[in-house]
Design a protein around this motif. Structure first.
Motif, mmCIF file in Angstrom:
data_model
loop_
_atom_site.group_PDB
_atom_site.id
_atom_site.type_symbol
_atom_site.label_atom_id
_atom_site.label_comp_id
_atom_site.label_asym_id
_atom_site.label_seq_id
_atom_site.Cartn_x
_atom_site.Cartn_y
_atom_site.Cartn_z
ATOM 1 N N UNK A 4 0.849 -1.189 0.000
ATOM 2 C CA UNK A 4 0.000 0.000 0.000
ATOM 3 C C UNK A 4 0.881 1.233 0.000
ATOM 4 N N UNK A 5 0.507 2.211 -0.815
ATOM 5 C CA UNK A 5 1.277 3.442 -0.956
ATOM 6 C C UNK A 5 1.482 4.133 0.380
ATOM 7 N N UNK A 6 0.441 4.137 1.228
ATOM 8 C CA UNK A 6 0.574 4.769 2.533
ATOM 9 C C UNK A 6 1.660 4.087 3.367
ATOM 10 N N UNK A 7 1.738 2.783 3.276
ATOM 11 C CA UNK A 7 2.625 2.022 4.151
ATOM 12 C C UNK A 7 4.067 1.985 3.664
ATOM 13 N N UNK A 14 4.552 10.948 -1.238
ATOM 14 C CA UNK A 14 3.205 10.791 -0.685
ATOM 15 C C UNK A 14 2.585 12.155 -0.377
ATOM 16 N N UNK A 15 3.358 13.041 0.213
ATOM 17 C CA UNK A 15 2.816 14.356 0.573
ATOM 18 C C UNK A 15 2.677 15.274 -0.634
ATOM 19 N N UNK A 16 3.516 15.117 -1.634
ATOM 20 C CA UNK A 16 3.307 15.882 -2.865
ATOM 21 C C UNK A 16 2.008 15.452 -3.537
ATOM 22 N N UNK A 17 1.729 14.144 -3.513
ATOM 23 C CA UNK A 17 0.471 13.644 -4.072
ATOM 24 C C UNK A 17 -0.720 14.224 -3.319
ATOM 25 N N UNK A 18 -0.650 14.242 -1.979
ATOM 26 C CA UNK A 18 -1.796 14.737 -1.229
ATOM 27 C C UNK A 18 -1.927 16.254 -1.361
ATOM 28 N N UNK A 19 -0.831 16.945 -1.598
ATOM 29 C CA UNK A 19 -0.913 18.374 -1.881
ATOM 30 C C UNK A 19 -1.741 18.603 -3.145
ATOM 31 N N UNK A 43 9.787 14.987 7.328
ATOM 32 C CA UNK A 43 9.530 13.768 6.554
ATOM 33 C C UNK A 43 10.125 12.541 7.226
ATOM 34 N N UNK A 44 11.287 12.697 7.847
ATOM 35 C CA UNK A 44 11.919 11.561 8.531
ATOM 36 C C UNK A 44 11.089 11.107 9.727
ATOM 37 N N UNK A 45 10.520 12.035 10.474
ATOM 38 C CA UNK A 45 9.664 11.658 11.608
ATOM 39 C C UNK A 45 8.446 10.881 11.113
ATOM 40 N N UNK A 46 7.834 11.362 10.046
ATOM 41 C CA UNK A 46 6.640 10.708 9.507
ATOM 42 C C UNK A 46 6.978 9.345 8.912
ATOM 43 N N UNK A 47 8.141 9.223 8.303
ATOM 44 C CA UNK A 47 8.547 7.943 7.712
ATOM 45 C C UNK A 47 8.743 6.870 8.777
ATOM 46 N N UNK A 48 9.037 7.282 10.006
ATOM 47 C CA UNK A 48 9.263 6.318 11.089
ATOM 48 C C UNK A 48 7.971 5.765 11.664
ATOM 49 N N UNK A 49 6.830 6.337 11.299
ATOM 50 C CA UNK A 49 5.552 5.827 11.789
ATOM 51 C C UNK A 49 5.262 4.458 11.166
ATOM 52 N N UNK A 50 4.527 3.595 11.876
ATOM 53 C CA UNK A 50 4.310 2.239 11.367
ATOM 54 C C UNK A 50 3.205 2.160 10.305
ATOM 55 N N UNK A 51 3.468 1.443 9.235
ATOM 56 C CA UNK A 51 2.458 1.054 8.254
ATOM 57 C C UNK A 51 1.541 2.172 7.804
ATOM 58 N N UNK A 52 0.239 1.916 7.928
ATOM 59 C CA UNK A 52 -0.774 2.844 7.437
ATOM 60 C C UNK A 52 -0.847 4.136 8.248
ATOM 61 N N UNK A 53 -0.156 4.189 9.374
ATOM 62 C CA UNK A 53 -0.139 5.412 10.173
ATOM 63 C C UNK A 53 0.676 6.525 9.502
ATOM 64 N N UNK A 54 1.308 6.210 8.371
ATOM 65 C CA UNK A 54 2.092 7.203 7.646
ATOM 66 C C UNK A 54 1.229 8.068 6.727
ATOM 67 N N UNK A 262 -9.592 1.922 -0.157
ATOM 68 C CA UNK A 262 -8.265 2.509 -0.366
ATOM 69 C C UNK A 262 -7.347 2.235 0.817
ATOM 70 N N UNK A 263 -7.917 1.835 1.960
ATOM 71 C CA UNK A 263 -7.124 1.520 3.145
ATOM 72 C C UNK A 263 -6.851 0.017 3.281
ATOM 73 N N UNK A 264 -7.268 -0.747 2.274
ATOM 74 C CA UNK A 264 -7.061 -2.192 2.266
ATOM 75 C C UNK A 264 -5.975 -2.503 1.240
#
Length: 332
Positions: A4-7, A14-19, A43-54, A262-264
Motif C-alpha cells: 500500500x502506498x501509505x505504508x 506521498x505528501x506531494x500527491x496529497x498536496x 519527513x523523517x519523523x513521519x517515515x518512522x511511523x508504522x504502516x498505514x499510520x504514515x 483505499x485503506x485495504x
C-alpha cells in the motif's frame, strides 16, 4: 500493511500527491503537505511511523485536533519539535474515519433505484460513526443544468448536489425504503461521544466550513435516532454473516462503501466485488479510480483531467464520477 502506498511509499512523494489532492479544496493542507515534502526533518519523523499510520490524513487531522499553528515554516517546525509526542500519540490511537454525510447525495440515486423493486437492507463497510447509514434521515437539493432543481426529503442537514450528464435508468432522486441497516468497522465510533465528534471535526479540511456545519447537523440528527447495529471486525471476515442476516429483513441487500477500500491492501481488495456478488447482494462502490481495477477497466474514458473525484459504480459497472465529499455527480 505491505502493498500500500501509505505504508511503503516515499514520504515526500506521498505528501506531494496529497498536496495535489487538496489543491482545489483546502489551500491550507496543500501548503502544509508541500512544506512536509520539502522538509527532510519532518519527513523523517513521519517515515518512522508504522504502516498505514504514515498517511497524510492522520497527521493533518492530528494537527487540527491539537490546535497546531497551520502556517508552514519555522513556527510549525518548532511546534512539532515540542509536541511530537502528542502528535504521534494522536496518530497511533486514531484512524482516518472521515464520516461525510454529504456523500449520501451520491449514494441516494442508486439506493432509490434499487428500492423501486422493494425494501432494502443496507450494509456499509467502514461505517465510522454511521452517518452514511442514515441517507433517508436527511434532505437533498439536486441542481440540474437544464431543468428545475429537485428537493428530496425533509430532514437535517439539507445536502446540495450538482448534477451533470444524463441520469441512468438504474438511478432515481427519491428517498429509498430501508427496512434494516448495519455497519461494519474495525473500530466503530459512537456519534454521541464528544471526543469522537471532536476527532471527526479534525478530519474536515481547513476552510471547508460548510462541511463542518453539515457534520454537526448530521451528528445531531443521528444522535436522536435509535442506534444502528455495527459489527466490529474486518470486512472480509464478517461480511458473510452480516449479509446472511440482512437477507432475512429485506427484499434486496446492498453492500456499500466509500473511500474505504483505499485503506485495504491491493491483494485483499482485488476480489471484493466478486465476494459481494457471491453473497447475493448488490454492490455500490465509491472509490478513487485506482482503487478497484475491476471498475477502472470499465471506464469509458481514462483521460479524465478534472478535479479529484471518486468513481461511483453499481455491481462493478462505473456510472458516474462524483465529488469526494458528495458535492456533484457527473453521470457517465
Amino acid at each position: 500493511m505491505a502493498g500500500h502506498f501509505y505504508a511503503d511509499g516515499d514520504i515526500a512523494e506521498l505528501y506531494r500527491w496529497f498536496a495535489d489532492e487538496t489543491a482545489g479544496s483546502s489551500p491550507t493542507w496543500r501548503a502544509v503537505c508541500t512544506w512536509v515534502a520539502e522538509t527532510p526533518v519532518i519527513a523523517e519523523r513521519l517515515a518512522a511511523l508504522p504502516g498505514m499510520k504514515r498517511q497524510p490524513q492522520l497527521f493533518l487531522a492530528a494537527l487540527r485536533r491539537l490546535e497546531a499553528p497551520l502556517d508552514p515554516g519555522p513556527v510549525l517546525a518548532a511546534w512539532l519539535t515540542a509536541r511530537w509526542a502528542d502528535v504521534e500519540r494522536a496518530i497511533l490511537t486514531h484512524s482516518t474515519q472521515t464520516n461525510e454525510a454529504g456523500r449520501c447525495a451520491v449514494h441516494l440515486p442508486l439506493l432509490a433505484g434499487l428500492s423501486a423493486a422493494g425494501t432494502l437492507a443496507l450494509v456499509e463497510v467502514g461505517s465510522s460513526a454511521g452517518l452514511c447509514l442514515r441517507p433517508d434521515a436527511y434532505a437533498y437539493r439536486y441542481r440540474f443544468p437544464d431543468r428545475p432543481e429537485r428537493k428530496v426529503g425533509e430532514g437535517t442537514p439539507e445536502i446540495e448536489c450538482r448534477i451533470e450528464g444524463a441520469t441512468p435508468a438504474t438511478a432515481d432522486y427519491a428517498l429509498p425504503t430501508i427496512a434494516w441497516r448495519c455497519g461494519i468497522d474495525i473500530a466503530p465510533l459512537d456519534p454521541t461521544d464528544p471526543e469522537v465528534q471532536a476527532w471527526l471535526r479534525a478530519l474536515v479540511w481547513p476552510g471547508q466550513q460548510q462541511r463542518e456545519v453539515r457534520l454537526a447537523q448530521a451528528l445531531d440528527t443521528v444522535g436522536r435516532l435509535p442506534p444502528v447495529p455495527v459489527v466490529t471486525g474486518d470486512a472480509l471476515g464478517v461480511l458473510p454473516e452480516v449479509v446472511a442476516e440482512a437477507h432475512r429483513h429485506a427484499d434486496t441487500v446492498v453492500v456499500m462503501h466509500t473511500a474505504t477500500l483505499s485503506y485495504v491492501s491491493r491483494e485483499r481488495r482485488a476480489d471484493f466485488g466478486a465476494r459481494v456478488r457471491d453473497l447475493g447482494a448488490r454492490w455500490i462502490s465509491c472509490e478513487a479510480e485506482r482503487v478497484l481495477p475491476e471498475v477502472r477497466d470499465r471506464l469509458p474514458d481514462l483521460s479524465y483531467a478534472g478535479p479529484p473525484c471518486f468513481v461511483l459504480a453499481l455491481d462493478g459497472q462505473p456510472l458516474a464520477r462524483v465529488g469526494q465529499h458528495g458535492g456533484w455527480i457527473g453521470w457517465l
